[in-house]
Scaffold this motif. Structure first.
Motif, PDB file in Angstrom:
ATOM      1  N   LEU A 174      -9.420  -6.174 -10.192  1.00 56.39           N
ATOM      2  CA  LEU A 174      -8.720  -7.353  -9.678  1.00 56.39           C
ATOM      3  C   LEU A 174      -9.569  -8.595  -9.936  1.00 56.39           C
ATOM      4  O   LEU A 174     -10.792  -8.529  -9.845  1.00 56.39           O
ATOM      5  N   PRO A 175      -8.931  -9.733 -10.230  1.00 52.76           N
ATOM      6  CA  PRO A 175      -9.718 -10.945 -10.419  1.00 52.76           C
ATOM      7  C   PRO A 175     -10.423 -11.342  -9.117  1.00 52.76           C
ATOM      8  O   PRO A 175      -9.905 -11.086  -8.021  1.00 52.76           O
ATOM      9  N   ARG A 176     -11.596 -11.914  -9.252  1.00 57.19           N
ATOM     10  CA  ARG A 176     -12.389 -12.241  -8.064  1.00 57.19           C
ATOM     11  C   ARG A 176     -11.663 -13.244  -7.164  1.00 57.19           C
ATOM     12  O   ARG A 176     -11.791 -13.219  -5.947  1.00 57.19           O
ATOM     13  N   ARG A 177     -10.850 -14.101  -7.811  1.00 63.27           N
ATOM     14  CA  ARG A 177     -10.069 -15.074  -7.033  1.00 63.27           C
ATOM     15  C   ARG A 177      -9.148 -14.349  -6.047  1.00 63.27           C
ATOM     16  O   ARG A 177      -8.914 -14.798  -4.930  1.00 63.27           O
ATOM     17  N   THR A 178      -8.624 -13.183  -6.445  1.00 60.70           N
ATOM     18  CA  THR A 178      -7.729 -12.417  -5.570  1.00 60.70           C
ATOM     19  C   THR A 178      -8.510 -11.690  -4.482  1.00 60.70           C
ATOM     20  O   THR A 178      -8.155 -11.753  -3.306  1.00 60.70           O
ATOM     21  N   GLY A 190      11.227  -0.519 -11.042  1.00 60.35           N
ATOM     22  CA  GLY A 190      11.715  -1.326 -12.155  1.00 60.35           C
ATOM     23  C   GLY A 190      10.592  -2.072 -12.851  1.00 60.35           C
ATOM     24  O   GLY A 190      10.511  -2.085 -14.085  1.00 60.35           O
ATOM     25  N   SER A 191       9.669  -2.668 -12.051  1.00 62.81           N
ATOM     26  CA  SER A 191       8.630  -3.480 -12.690  1.00 62.81           C
ATOM     27  C   SER A 191       7.628  -2.583 -13.410  1.00 62.81           C
ATOM     28  O   SER A 191       7.072  -2.981 -14.441  1.00 62.81           O
ATOM     29  N   LEU A 192       7.435  -1.374 -12.917  1.00 61.70           N
ATOM     30  CA  LEU A 192       6.546  -0.429 -13.615  1.00 61.70           C
ATOM     31  C   LEU A 192       7.117  -0.094 -14.986  1.00 61.70           C
ATOM     32  O   LEU A 192       6.395  -0.015 -15.985  1.00 61.70           O
ATOM     33  N   ASP A 193       8.435   0.053 -15.044  1.00 59.85           N
ATOM     34  CA  ASP A 193       9.115   0.338 -16.304  1.00 59.85           C
ATOM     35  C   ASP A 193       8.896  -0.812 -17.285  1.00 59.85           C
ATOM     36  O   ASP A 193       8.608  -0.594 -18.467  1.00 59.85           O
ATOM     37  N   GLN A 207      -2.319  -5.751  -9.635  1.00 55.56           N
ATOM     38  CA  GLN A 207      -2.603  -7.190  -9.621  1.00 55.56           C
ATOM     39  C   GLN A 207      -1.370  -7.995  -9.231  1.00 55.56           C
ATOM     40  O   GLN A 207      -1.429  -8.865  -8.365  1.00 55.56           O
ATOM     41  N   GLY A 208      -0.231  -7.673  -9.866  1.00 58.40           N
ATOM     42  CA  GLY A 208       1.007  -8.396  -9.582  1.00 58.40           C
ATOM     43  C   GLY A 208       1.438  -8.223  -8.147  1.00 58.40           C
ATOM     44  O   GLY A 208       1.840  -9.183  -7.479  1.00 58.40           O
ATOM     45  N   LEU A 209       1.319  -6.982  -7.628  1.00 61.22           N
ATOM     46  CA  LEU A 209       1.757  -6.699  -6.257  1.00 61.22           C
ATOM     47  C   LEU A 209       0.941  -7.493  -5.249  1.00 61.22           C
ATOM     48  O   LEU A 209       1.493  -8.050  -4.297  1.00 61.22           O
ATOM     49  N   ILE A 210      -0.391  -7.524  -5.460  1.00 60.19           N
ATOM     50  CA  ILE A 210      -1.243  -8.202  -4.474  1.00 60.19           C
ATOM     51  C   ILE A 210      -1.025  -9.712  -4.542  1.00 60.19           C
ATOM     52  O   ILE A 210      -0.983 -10.397  -3.518  1.00 60.19           O
ATOM     53  N   GLU A 211      -0.829 -10.222  -5.766  1.00 63.92           N
ATOM     54  CA  GLU A 211      -0.533 -11.650  -5.937  1.00 63.92           C
ATOM     55  C   GLU A 211       0.769 -12.002  -5.193  1.00 63.92           C
ATOM     56  O   GLU A 211       0.834 -12.959  -4.428  1.00 63.92           O
ATOM     57  N   ASP A 212       1.817 -11.187  -5.430  1.00 69.75           N
ATOM     58  CA  ASP A 212       3.114 -11.418  -4.784  1.00 69.75           C
ATOM     59  C   ASP A 212       2.982 -11.364  -3.266  1.00 69.75           C
ATOM     60  O   ASP A 212       3.579 -12.170  -2.550  1.00 69.75           O
ATOM     61  N   ALA A 223       0.832  -1.210   0.000  1.00 68.71           N
ATOM     62  CA  ALA A 223       0.000   0.000   0.000  1.00 68.71           C
ATOM     63  C   ALA A 223       0.854   1.242   0.000  1.00 68.71           C
ATOM     64  O   ALA A 223       0.594   2.194  -0.739  1.00 68.71           O
ATOM     65  N   LEU A 224       1.898   1.239   0.805  1.00 61.83           N
ATOM     66  CA  LEU A 224       2.751   2.429   0.874  1.00 61.83           C
ATOM     67  C   LEU A 224       3.407   2.683  -0.472  1.00 61.83           C
ATOM     68  O   LEU A 224       3.413   3.815  -0.974  1.00 61.83           O
TER      69      LEU A 224
END
Lengths: 273, 249
Positions: free
Chosen positions: A246-250, B149-152, B185-190, A87-88
């Motif tokens: 965001l996908p619903r799975r997430t 970096g990943s945003l790039d 999406q990638g951040l929350i998955e990670d 978040a930050l």
């Protein structure tokens, strides 16, 4: 997944009561500081009296933010805790992307609001306060606004629990109301700690009210009531769009989203046995 | 001698608090100059000064314009154009607050650019502060460069698929969406994967945790910290007593 007992032990109940007391004390410290500052605002703003108000504002608001963090942080599950740094970073990076788009707002709370929507008011408040503290590593001027950010995260979580993020058009309304509270609470910090605002547009609005003879605190509060609700309405709308994308799975892996049906739609279907 | 991270933090925070309490622009200037000299000696002057200029520069400019031109409480009028009045009190107020904020920002930045983050994190873990705080701090400081970096890479990938970063406002917003959604999406998955890995290693478990890093805390520095805290508290108490508002309550 971690296994936790379904009933609370005696020690667990005492700990959760202590945390509740700390949360209430933190909120009381922030509210009490604000009331004290408004009642005793110096009529003559020379450096000495403003320094008094600055110390009271810094002490009271930071104490409140720290109490909230101490109360909430140890109780957060690990799955929510790992989202706080995300978040930050989102606050900072998305703020920068939006800034480069040339729009006249600052959008520095998108990550906080997104986490509040996914993980609830307590996580939102802790995220807001922690973001300010960690970000002050690079920019110490955001540290005094920790209480305001905590309030934004908390109110966003309450709005999500109340179902305001189920419909896209309700999210900006919740943001607008949050902006009113956040702007009013942050005004004493801008007035007494920094003596003004750092933006060109906001500075012009404060100057206009000062030219009409308002006190510094009144001018900055009115300026905050003009800019903050608009800014937060957009931030809430962006956070809602991100949550929908965001996908619903997430999203449904968060207990808060499942329990309060924060986002519209049903849980992903489990395959029939 | 190597400073314990808490000693450096206490020194920086107490200096900032005492400068705020003292309310004197001469002291603020002295603190700014001493911090700059220490930054030069530590070899971080460039980073500290550029970070301070970015954060404090616009604020100082805005203070001078705001209080220099519009200060209804001012008595000594130096110049007047329509509604705008340049007053001596307004300029003094702008100088006081700008120098105070600059001093506090410089001394705190000096701390954050000289402290060793691994030392700070292990000192936090060894203290009674909740271990989650150290995790959030360390994780954010290491995540930030990785995300940039990943945003790039996301931007390059979308550009390879035909994303154009120009045109109308609507096209701009569409382009933003194409970059932000994959990033979030990638951040929350990670984060989910990291949470499970931490949980598997007993991060949230109660009981003692082993640390491979030990930071020395000599008794001399402990005494220094206690003294600095007492002095800062005394400065605050003096200011509170001197300026306690009596008339308006």
């Amino acid at each position: 997944m971690s296994s936790s007992p379904l009933t609370l032990s005696e020690a667990g109940r005492t700990a959760s009561r202590n945390r509740r007391i700390l949360e209430i004390l933190g909120a009381a410290a922030i509210a009490g500081t604000y009331v004290f500052l408004v009642l005793t605002q110096p009529a003559d703003i020379a450096n000495g009296p403003v320094s008094f108000s600055a110390l009271v504002a810094l002490g009271g608001f930071l104490l409140g933010a720290v109490l909230l963090i101490v109360a909430v942080l140890p109780a957060l599950p690990t799955s929510t805790l790992v989202l706080v740094p995300v978040a930050l970073v989102l606050n900072v990076v998305l703020g920068q992307i939006m800034g480069s788009s040339g729009l006249p707002f600052y959008f520095d709370a998108i990550g906080t609001v997104l986490i509040a929507v996914l993980a609830g008011p307590a996580a939102g408040a802790a995220t807001g306060a922690l973001s300010s503290i960690v970000w002050s590593f690079f920019n110490p001027t955001v540290l005094p606004f920790a209480a305001g950010s905590a309030l934004i995260g908390f109110l966003a979580g309450l709005a999500a629990r109340g179902g305001l993020f189920r419909r896209f058009y309700l999210a900006p309304v919740a943001g607008f109301i949050t902006g009113i509270f956040a702007g009013v609470v942050s005004a004493p910090i801008a007035a007494f700690v920094f003596g003004g605002t750092s933006g060109v547009g906001t500075g012009a609005i404060v100057s206009a009210f000062r030219a009409m003879g308002d006190t510094l605190m009144a001018a900055i509060t009115k300026q905050a009531l003009i800019s903050d609700p608009m800014d937060k309405a957009i931030v809430f709308a962006i956070a809602a769009l991100l949550a929908y994308a965001l996908p619903r799975r997430t999203t449904f892996q968060f207990p808060f989203v499942r329990r309060f049906r924060v986002l519209a739609g049903k849980a992903p279907a489990t395959p029939a046995a | 001698m190597r400073l314990h991270p808490f000693t450096a933090l206490t020194a920086a925070a107490c200096t900032a608090v005492a400068t705020t309490a003292a309310a004197s622009w001469q002291l603020s200037f002295a603190v700014s100059i001493i911090s700059s000299v220490l930054a030069v000696r530590a070899g971080v002057a460039g980073r500290v000064l550029s970070a301070a200029a970015v954060t404090v520069g616009p604020l100082c400019l805005s203070l001078v314009v705001l209080h220099g031109l519009f200060f209804p409480e001012g008595r000594t009028v130096l110049a007047e154009w329509g509604p705008a009045r340049v007053t001596a009190e307004g300029l003094q107020f702008a100088l006081d607050l700008a120098s105070r904020t600059s001093a506090c920002v410089l001394v705190l930045l000096l701390f954050s650019f000289t402290v060793s983050v691994p030392d700070l994190v292990s000192a936090l873990a060894a203290s009674r502060i909740p271990p989650q705080f150290g995790f959030v701090l360390a994780s954010t400081l290491t995540l930030l460069p990785a995300i940039v970096g990943s945003l790039d890479r996301i931007r390059q990938a979308q550009e390879a698929r035909g994303l154009l970063l120009r045109g109308s406002l609507l096209a701009h917003l569409g382009a933003l969406r194409l970059q932000m959604v994959p990033l979030v999406q990638g951040l929350i998955e990670d984060a989910g994967i990291r949470g499970q890995a931490l949980e598997a290693r007993g991060f949230g478990a109660p009981g003692p945790h082993t640390s491979y890093r030990h930071v020395d805390d000599p008794p001399g520095q402990q005494i220094f910290r206690a003294l600095a805290l007492v002095l800062a508290a005394a400065a605050v108490a003096l200011r509170l007593l001197a300026s306690w508002p009596t008339a308006s309550l």
